[in-house]
Scaffold this motif. Structure first.
Motif, mmCIF file in Angstrom:
data_model
loop_
_atom_site.group_PDB
_atom_site.id
_atom_site.type_symbol
_atom_site.label_atom_id
_atom_site.label_comp_id
_atom_site.label_asym_id
_atom_site.label_seq_id
_atom_site.Cartn_x
_atom_site.Cartn_y
_atom_site.Cartn_z
ATOM 1 N N GLY A 40 0.814 -1.204 0.000
ATOM 2 C CA GLY A 40 0.000 0.000 0.000
ATOM 3 C C GLY A 40 0.849 1.255 0.000
ATOM 4 O O GLY A 40 1.982 1.281 0.522
ATOM 5 N N HIS A 42 0.240 3.777 1.753
ATOM 6 C CA HIS A 42 0.379 4.271 3.121
ATOM 7 C C HIS A 42 1.679 3.812 3.751
ATOM 8 O O HIS A 42 2.197 4.448 4.669
ATOM 9 C CB HIS A 42 -0.810 3.788 3.965
ATOM 10 N N GLN A 119 -1.820 -3.566 6.845
ATOM 11 C CA GLN A 119 -2.662 -2.381 6.922
ATOM 12 C C GLN A 119 -3.182 -2.257 8.347
ATOM 13 O O GLN A 119 -4.297 -2.673 8.666
ATOM 14 C CB GLN A 119 -3.822 -2.478 5.924
#
Length: 363
Positions: A40, A42, A119
């Motif tokens: 990801g 992020h 995540q």
């Protein structure tokens, strides 16, 4: 002999959609078919993680289950030393990507289990499992039933409250039969999955940001800033600034309608003392590629990057009246070389006392 050209790279660049950027990186995205890991943004673009921590996180995420990921095991696989790997693991642990839990085995031995979550913010809002579909009821037979005595009247049970959650069209099992009493069967609520007591997952630190659900309503966009008074001078300066943007950034070729819509926002920047060169860099640097709607990007940046108003005379006067703190500098004693605070050089307190005693003794 001329330099040999890479025809494969030239062919790949020709297949990149859209115009190529004049500066910065050019991505040639070839889809993976095997041996790939989804990471990801992020994590890849985390503003507070070092590049070493991001690389160690990607390496751990690409390993299969059960592989040892301790400091010494990672040092054997990577070129970084144990100190850098230990610091990277502490960074990942601080932001919730990595968790190390100590478990006691039945034999009494204590081991450390490492848990990696790709995540961590999603653990704050676990998704409830979808309800199992109800199997359709078998169709009734067409044979004429034999006459039977009238059934005794049944007590009508109140319907239970409808369960909260996504609603949809009723299934075949929810349609009452014309020959049966009208009664709806509501399936019992599905129990939420619970982690066992020996699960290595522990509560995440409360500093992680909450992730809104995908169906949450988006807040309305902020209005374009406006000056306190749109004078003719501000209007002319803002119009000239917007009309001249394409000379330095060719992507920002604006229409006359776009210029008239963005003039109040640029005038608000000019009213707050922003320099045109600083405005041009803040509004046009690093645009997305390809840039489809330059006016919409300018409106967003004008609204979100608006500088604060300059301080007024009252604020400056209050700042001037603020008492100043005088810091006494350090001095070095001439006798014992000890550091002490004093406005002038000389001797420390102990040396002065010894000198006074010597003088009294001599007297």
């Amino acid at each position: 002999m001329d330099t040999q050209q890479n025809t494969a790279l030239t062919r790949a660049l020709a297949e990149v959609p859209g115009p190529l950027p004049t500066s910065g990186v050019i991505h040639i995205a070839i889809p993976h078919t095997d041996r790939f890991t989804v990471v990801g943004n992020h994590l890849a673009q985390h503003p507070d993680l070092s590049c070493t921590a991001v690389g160690i996180a990607v390496r751990i995420q690409s390993l299969p289950q059960g592989i040892e990921v301790g400091i010494k095991a990672l040092a054997a696989r990577c070129r970084e030393g144990e100190k850098r790997i230990a610091a990277a693991l502490r960074e990942l642990e601080a932001f919730g990507y990595l968790q190390r839990v100590r478990n006691r085995l039945p034999s009494g031995r204590v081991i450390t289990r490492t848990v990696f979550c790709n995540q961590p913010t999603a653990l704050l809002h676990p998704r409830s499992p979808a309800a199992a579909p109800t199997p359709p009821r078998a169709p009734a037979q067409t044979e004429t039933p034999a006459p039977a005595p009238a059934p005794a009247p049944e007590t009508v049970q109140p319907m239970p409250p409808a369960p909260t959650g996504p609603t949809g069209p009723p299934g075949p099992s929810e349609t009452p039969s014309p020959e049966a009493p009208a009664r709806l069967s509501v399936p019992p609520p599905q129990p939420q999955p619970q982690l066992p007591q020996s699960s290595p997952f522990v509560p995440l630190p409360p500093s992680l940001p909450l992730v809104p659900p995908p169906t949450a309503p988006k807040p309305p966009p902020r209005p374009l800033p406006r000056p306190s008074e749109l004078t003719p001078e501000l209007d002319r300066a803002a119009t000239a600034f917007l009309s001249d943007l394409h000379r330095n950034a060719p992507q920002f070729m604006l229409s006359e309608t776009d210029v008239r819509q963005l003039v109040p926002g640029v005038a608000a920047w000019l009213e707050r003392g922003a320099h045109p060169d600083a405005m041009r860099h803040a509004l046009t640097d690093d645009p997305p590629v390809p840039l489809r709607r330059p006016a919409l990007l300018l409106k967003h940046r004008i609204t979100e990057l608006l500088p604060p108003p300059p301080p007024g005379l009252q604020e400056l006067a209050a700042l001037a009246r603020r008492p100043r703190i005088t810091v006494t500098p350090f001095q070095t004693c001439d006798d014992c070389d000890r550091a002490f605070r004093s406005p002038t050089p000389g001797h420390c307190r102990d040396c002065r006392e010894h000198r006074n005693e010597d003088m009294r003794t001599a007297a």
